[in-house]
Design an enzyme around this catalytic site. Structure first.
Site, PDB file in Angstrom:
ATOM      1  N   ASN A 149      88.478  88.144  53.131  1.00  0.00           N
ATOM      2  CA  ASN A 149      89.615  87.426  52.549  1.00  0.00           C
ATOM      3  C   ASN A 149      89.209  85.984  52.239  1.00  0.00           C
ATOM      4  OD1 ASN A 149      91.706  89.393  52.516  1.00  0.00           O
ATOM      5  ND2 ASN A 149      91.783  89.301  54.740  1.00  0.00           N
ATOM      6  N   CYS A 170      90.513  96.802  50.983  1.00  0.00           N
ATOM      7  CA  CYS A 170      91.463  96.432  52.026  1.00  0.00           C
ATOM      8  C   CYS A 170      92.102  97.707  52.557  1.00  0.00           C
ATOM      9  CB  CYS A 170      92.515  95.488  51.439  1.00  0.00           C
ATOM     10  SG  CYS A 170      93.716  94.826  52.632  1.00  0.00           S
ATOM     11  N   HIS A 171      92.763  97.624  53.720  1.00  0.00           N
ATOM     12  CA  HIS A 171      93.383  98.808  54.302  1.00  0.00           C
ATOM     13  C   HIS A 171      94.910  98.699  54.365  1.00  0.00           C
ATOM     14  CE1 HIS A 171      91.865  96.390  57.919  1.00  0.00           C
ATOM     15  NE2 HIS A 171      93.127  96.051  57.743  1.00  0.00           N
ATOM     16  N   HIS A 201      97.572  92.496  49.234  1.00  0.00           N
ATOM     17  CA  HIS A 201      98.587  92.050  50.178  1.00  0.00           C
ATOM     18  C   HIS A 201      99.972  91.902  49.543  1.00  0.00           C
ATOM     19  CE1 HIS A 201      95.463  90.305  53.241  1.00  0.00           C
ATOM     20  NE2 HIS A 201      95.413  91.623  53.116  1.00  0.00           N
ATOM     21  N   TYR A 258     103.936  84.912  51.893  1.00  0.00           N
ATOM     22  CA  TYR A 258     103.668  84.945  50.454  1.00  0.00           C
ATOM     23  C   TYR A 258     104.921  84.670  49.634  1.00  0.00           C
ATOM     24  CZ  TYR A 258      99.793  87.680  52.346  1.00  0.00           C
ATOM     25  OH  TYR A 258      98.737  88.116  53.091  1.00  0.00           O
TER      26      TYR A 258
END
Length: 488
Positions: A149, A170-171, A201, A258
């Site tokens: 990241n 990413c997971h 994300h 975010y």
């Protein structure tokens, strides 16, 4: 098959071990070479000992090397995997601590927001060094798999400026799908089919089907609200689901930072988060978790080494994308996953240059994205706010333009909801000065920033945040694990 995989940042011991065992679950890969590299000789030797133990226990011909010479590790590599954290926990602590002085309370701070943007400034020059080495000494057309990241910024820089074939991994999508399958009562994860798309994300489950039956908004809301755990841990995420009509992949804590609405005031933060685990919104939660994990690993290393003596169990192969991508590329067994790539028309209502995360299929011809996806307007609007911040952040990191960096931070949704322009200008100066050792592109700007700080009249405060917990000692962690074991 015989080829070489280089892992940069291999001192991330637990994650490197997971990648290693996942890849060796593919029968054709037993003869490959893993070249580990890290700036920490100490960590390298620890992980090499663990991986050597795995190789010996499973009687494999796999070769494992370790070196602090990155170019040597990359020589002839067909695949390069990065899981680096530039600046380590020392710089990360400043990503959390300094914004708190200006009222900005982050849970993770590694994607956007003040912490994620500065994290990107540290990473991008190093990412470009990786790309240069890949172009010069790795196998021709080597593929770069970035796990580090801030995912979108790192991948953006590697593709646009590093000129290397790059995919970001990413997971978050997998974890979100597991939650949805659970609340809907699926007997196995395979019963759930979905399309999840957006940016890293901030990906959105825009199509959900359980055993072929489409799942609507109201059914999904009811399922989450009825769940005895998620109804408490994912309050913010469920609220976004109600308002946007689709579920976000990202955790309660991540998603909260975010957006401009849920962490702007201390009383709002405590209303929406859950303190049962760091990932649900705790102030600086991931920093605390990372610190405890590092301390725990150092202390309990003999137990980790002993556990490496067990046979590899292919049934426990994780859902991390890397091993499945390599398997598809090398064997032509098709794999479907979610990948971070340049948009190029994949998502119709996001910019062409953005790094998006969306479904794709992998075979021997490469990663093939499913194109023509249109996000719901609210999801696209939220993604656009972050994309604009990411673009400015990447360009600032490349150019060393501190004024552009300040504008990127100013346009961040949560920062803009909390701080004034004057506060942002001072905060960025303070962060750049504090992290100067990892920001070579801003060396020319540091003296002037330090001078401005000496004359500034912007008031700050020493604030731990709305929901901060102290780092637990090894003794406390042992007692907690013992209690959980006894209870379970």
């Amino acid at each position: 098959m015989s080829f070489k995989i280089a892992i940069i940042g291999a001192g991330s011991v637990g994650f490197t071990k997971k990648l290693f065992t996942d890849i060796l679950c593919v029968p054709e890969f037993k003869d490959i070479e893993f070249a580990l590299t890290d700036i920490s000789e100490h960590n390298l030797q620890m992980i090499k000992a663990i991986l050597d133990r795995i190789v010996d226990a499973n009687k494999l011909p796999t070769k494992v090397t370790a070196t602090t010479d990155r170019r040597k590790a990359l020589e002839g590599a067909r695949y390069v995997i990065s899981c680096v954290r530039v600046g380590g926990l020392e710089a990360y602590a400043d990503d959390i601590r300094i914004p708190l002085k200006y009222g900005i309370d982050q849970c993770v701070g590694d994607t956007i927001c003040a912490g994620g943007i500065l994290y990107g400034q540290r990473n991008i020059p190093v990412i470009l060094d990786f790309c240069r080495d890949i172009r010069e000494v790795a196998e021709t057309n080597a593929k770069f798999l970035n796990y580090a990241n801030p995912m979108a910024m790192n991948t953006w820089a590697a593709i646009e400026y590093g000129k290397v074939d790059t995919v970001g991994l990413c997971h978050g999508v997998q974890h979100g799908a597991e939650q949805i399958a659970e609340v809907l009562g699926a007997k196995s994860r395979q019963e759930l089919d979905y399309v999840c798309s957006g940016i890293n994300h901030q990906t959105w489950f825009i199509d959900l089907r359980l055993n072929g039956r489409r799942i609507g908004k109201d059914e999904l809301i009811a399922a989450f609200e009825a769940h005895p755990v998620y109804s408490r841990q994912e309050k913010l995420r469920i609220d976004v689901l109600k308002r946007f009509g689709v579920y976000s992949t990202e955790s309660n804590g991540h998603l909260s930072e975010y957006l401009p609405w849920y962490r702007k005031r201390p009383d709002e933060i405590t209303r929406w988060i859950d303190m049962s685990d760091w990932i649900h919104g705790e102030t600086g939660g991931y920093l605390r978790y990372s610190t405890e994990t590092r301390n725990w690993f150092e202390t309990e290393y003999p137990q980790f080494l002993e556990a490496a003596s067990k046979p590899i169990d292919a049934s426990k192969r994780s859902n991390e994308h890397a091993s499945h991508i390599l398997e598809a590329l090398e064997t032509n067994r098709v794999y479907r996953g979610h990948f971070n790539v340049r948009n190029n028309g994949v998502i119709t209502n996001l910019p062409q240059d953005a790094i998006i995360e969306s479904p794709g299929f992998v075979d021997r011809f490469g990663i093939n994205m499913a194109a023509g996806i249109t996000l719901p307007e609210a999801c696209a609007a939220t993604c656009m706010a972050s994309i604009n911040v990411q673009r400015m952040s990447v360009h600032a990191a490349i150019s060393g333009d501190i004024d552009l960096l300040k504008l990127a931070v100013l346009h961040d949704p949560l920062v803009g909801a909390v701080s004034t322009p004057e506060e942002v200008w001072q905060m960025v100066d303070e962060m750049v000065v504090a992290q100067a050792d990892w920001l070579p592109q801003y060396a020319h700007a540091v003296p002037a920033a330090r001078e401005r700080l000496s004359k500034s009249r912007v008031k700050t405060r020493e604030w731990a945040g709305a929901a901060r917990r102290n780092v637990r000692s090894i003794e406390e962690l042992r007692a907690e694990k013992a209690a959980l074991k006894q209870a379970g």
